[in-house]
Design a protein around this motif. Structure first.
Motif, PDB file in Angstrom:
ATOM      1  N   ARG A  49       2.976  -3.048   3.099  1.00 25.99           N
ATOM      2  CA  ARG A  49       3.044  -1.863   3.944  1.00 25.99           C
ATOM      3  C   ARG A  49       1.622  -1.362   4.150  1.00 25.99           C
ATOM      4  NH1 ARG A  49       8.378   0.292   3.574  1.00 25.99           N
ATOM      5  NH2 ARG A  49       9.616  -1.457   4.325  1.00 25.99           N
ATOM      6  N   ALA A  50       1.322  -0.931   5.361  1.00 29.96           N
ATOM      7  CA  ALA A  50       0.011  -0.352   5.656  1.00 29.96           C
ATOM      8  C   ALA A  50       0.111   1.156   5.465  1.00 29.96           C
ATOM      9  CB  ALA A  50      -0.403  -0.685   7.082  1.00 29.96           C
ATOM     10  N   VAL A  51      -0.717   1.700   4.587  1.00 32.88           N
ATOM     11  CA  VAL A  51      -0.600   3.120   4.244  1.00 32.88           C
ATOM     12  C   VAL A  51      -1.572   3.999   5.013  1.00 32.88           C
ATOM     13  CG1 VAL A  51       0.306   2.658   1.944  1.00 32.88           C
ATOM     14  CG2 VAL A  51      -2.158   2.808   2.276  1.00 32.88           C
ATOM     15  N   SER A  52      -2.590   3.398   5.621  1.00 29.31           N
ATOM     16  CA  SER A  52      -3.575   4.194   6.349  1.00 29.31           C
ATOM     17  C   SER A  52      -4.532   3.261   7.080  1.00 29.31           C
ATOM     18  CB  SER A  52      -4.354   5.091   5.376  1.00 29.31           C
ATOM     19  OG  SER A  52      -5.222   5.953   6.073  1.00 29.31           O
ATOM     20  N   ASP A  69      -1.162   4.473  10.708  1.00 34.18           N
ATOM     21  CA  ASP A  69      -0.320   5.648  10.463  1.00 34.18           C
ATOM     22  C   ASP A  69       0.932   5.646  11.341  1.00 34.18           C
ATOM     23  OD1 ASP A  69      -2.094   6.564   8.593  1.00 34.18           O
ATOM     24  OD2 ASP A  69      -3.138   7.923   9.957  1.00 34.18           O
ATOM     25  N   ASN A  70       0.879   4.901  12.431  1.00 34.71           N
ATOM     26  CA  ASN A  70       2.026   4.838  13.344  1.00 34.71           C
ATOM     27  C   ASN A  70       3.084   3.830  12.899  1.00 34.71           C
ATOM     28  OD1 ASN A  70       0.795   6.719  15.068  1.00 34.71           O
ATOM     29  ND2 ASN A  70      -0.317   5.111  16.164  1.00 34.71           N
ATOM     30  N   TYR A  71       2.818   3.118  11.800  1.00 35.37           N
ATOM     31  CA  TYR A  71       3.745   2.075  11.350  1.00 35.37           C
ATOM     32  C   TYR A  71       4.052   2.222   9.853  1.00 35.37           C
ATOM     33  CZ  TYR A  71       2.154   0.124  15.776  1.00 35.37           C
ATOM     34  OH  TYR A  71       1.839  -0.051  17.099  1.00 35.37           O
ATOM     35  N   PRO A  72       4.544   3.392   9.434  1.00 31.12           N
ATOM     36  CA  PRO A  72       4.760   3.634   7.999  1.00 31.12           C
ATOM     37  C   PRO A  72       5.845   2.767   7.370  1.00 31.12           C
ATOM     38  CG  PRO A  72       5.747   5.394   9.288  1.00 31.12           C
ATOM     39  CD  PRO A  72       4.959   4.553  10.251  1.00 31.12           C
ATOM     40  N   ARG A  73       6.812   2.314   8.165  1.00 27.15           N
ATOM     41  CA  ARG A  73       7.924   1.524   7.624  1.00 27.15           C
ATOM     42  C   ARG A  73       7.893   0.067   8.083  1.00 27.15           C
ATOM     43  NH1 ARG A  73      11.603   4.769   5.196  1.00 27.15           N
ATOM     44  NH2 ARG A  73      11.472   7.002   5.630  1.00 27.15           N
ATOM     45  N   VAL A 114      -0.373  -2.057   0.744  1.00 30.04           N
ATOM     46  CA  VAL A 114       0.349  -1.994  -0.529  1.00 30.04           C
ATOM     47  C   VAL A 114       1.370  -3.117  -0.520  1.00 30.04           C
ATOM     48  CG1 VAL A 114       1.857  -0.637  -2.018  1.00 30.04           C
ATOM     49  CG2 VAL A 114       0.045   0.494  -0.718  1.00 30.04           C
ATOM     50  N   GLN A 115       1.259  -4.011  -1.495  1.00 26.78           N
ATOM     51  CA  GLN A 115       2.127  -5.188  -1.509  1.00 26.78           C
ATOM     52  C   GLN A 115       3.552  -4.828  -1.906  1.00 26.78           C
ATOM     53  OE1 GLN A 115       0.590  -8.481  -3.754  1.00 26.78           O
ATOM     54  NE2 GLN A 115       2.461  -9.661  -3.600  1.00 26.78           N
ATOM     55  N   LEU A 116       4.503  -5.421  -1.200  1.00 27.69           N
ATOM     56  CA  LEU A 116       5.918  -5.276  -1.533  1.00 27.69           C
ATOM     57  C   LEU A 116       6.312  -6.406  -2.472  1.00 27.69           C
ATOM     58  CD1 LEU A 116       7.366  -4.500   2.009  1.00 27.69           C
ATOM     59  CD2 LEU A 116       6.602  -2.897   0.269  1.00 27.69           C
ATOM     60  N   LEU A 117       7.139  -6.078  -3.429  1.00 27.06           N
ATOM     61  CA  LEU A 117       7.524  -7.074  -4.422  1.00 27.06           C
ATOM     62  C   LEU A 117       8.902  -7.654  -4.138  1.00 27.06           C
ATOM     63  CD1 LEU A 117       6.348  -5.457  -7.771  1.00 27.06           C
ATOM     64  CD2 LEU A 117       5.281  -7.312  -6.512  1.00 27.06           C
ATOM     65  N   ASN A 118       9.007  -8.949  -4.337  1.00 31.66           N
ATOM     66  CA  ASN A 118      10.296  -9.627  -4.319  1.00 31.66           C
ATOM     67  C   ASN A 118      10.615  -9.950  -5.773  1.00 31.66           C
ATOM     68  OD1 ASN A 118      12.416 -11.405  -4.239  1.00 31.66           O
ATOM     69  ND2 ASN A 118      11.636 -12.581  -2.506  1.00 31.66           N
TER      70      ASN A 118
END
Length: 231
Positions: A49-52, A69-73, A114-118
């Motif tokens: 996820r891109a946080v900023s 910031d336009n792509y929080p999800r 921020v890395q997402l975990l599997n």
């Protein structure tokens, strides 16, 4: 045409030239403010996820394509890594990322990801740890359980590994020693993620963003989780 008028026109002509030259210089300087790419390599694909921050069209960072910031999800996948030297002389690492359909893409500073975990891998490793403990010979297994029961909030992953290693030196069974070594290898390589998995299971909510808070307390929770699964 009188002499004064000729001189005035000459001065005006050179003023225009100087002005154009100045504009060209400014333009050249503006272009030179881009980053210098020192290295560009392929990296493994991970979910983030891109946080900023901004997403740039190239690793030279001369043109912004998107505002993160336009792509929080939005989930972004990494493909390449570039080490760059910015105009201020500082080095930084940028990742080339794309969203799922590839429409939002570009280079973003890795600190803004921020890395997402599997947890698939961590679940398998957790089952493996429990299986290894259960397969240790009876006396040594009891000693492992006693050791785990002494783990408290002051212990870290490193101290758990150290204590297991010290205990294994008292084993006469070489097979049991190898099992402890395998457990320690799993904890060393992927301990934080396994602990996060057990914590999320305890909380009954799966936290996907990699963020370890109060690690020492989570180590205790992790050990207690394992103890509760042992027969």
């Amino acid at each position: 045409m009188d002499k004064k008028r000729i001189i005035r026109n000459i001065v005006l002509f050179f003023s225009v030239l100087v002005g154009v030259g100045g504009l060209l210089t400014v333009s050249a300087n503006a272009k030179s403010k881009g980053a210098t790419v020192l290295r560009n390599t392929k990296i493994s694909k991970t979910s983030n996820r891109a946080v900023s921050g901004y997403i740039y069209t190239s690793a030279k960072l001369t043109k912004k394509a998107h505002n993160a910031d336009n792509y929080p999800r939005t989930t972004f996948y990494t493909y390449r890594s570039a080490t760059v030297r910015k105009a201020n002389g500082n080095k930084a690492v940028y990742y080339y990322v794309k969203n799922g359909n590839g429409k939002v893409k570009g280079w973003i500073w890795r600190g803004n990801l921020v890395q997402l975990l599997n947890f698939t891998k961590q679940r398998a490793e957790l089952r493996r740890i429990i299986s290894l403990i259960n397969s240790i010979s009876t006396k040594n297994r009891q000693n492992v359980i006693k050791l785990l029961e002494t783990i408290n909030s002051h212990d870290s992953i490193a101290s758990v590994i150290s204590k297991l290693n010290t205990l294994s030196k008292t084993f006469n069974n070489s097979s049991d020693v190898k099992k402890i070594q395998e457990i320690n290898k799993i904890l060393l390589e992927d301990g934080k993620q396994i602990i996060q998995l057990t914590q999320s299971l305890i909380n009954k909510s799966y936290t996907t963003i990699q963020s370890i808070h109060q690690v020492t307390q989570q180590v205790v929770n992790f050990v207690n989780f394992i103890l509760n699964l042992l027969p």
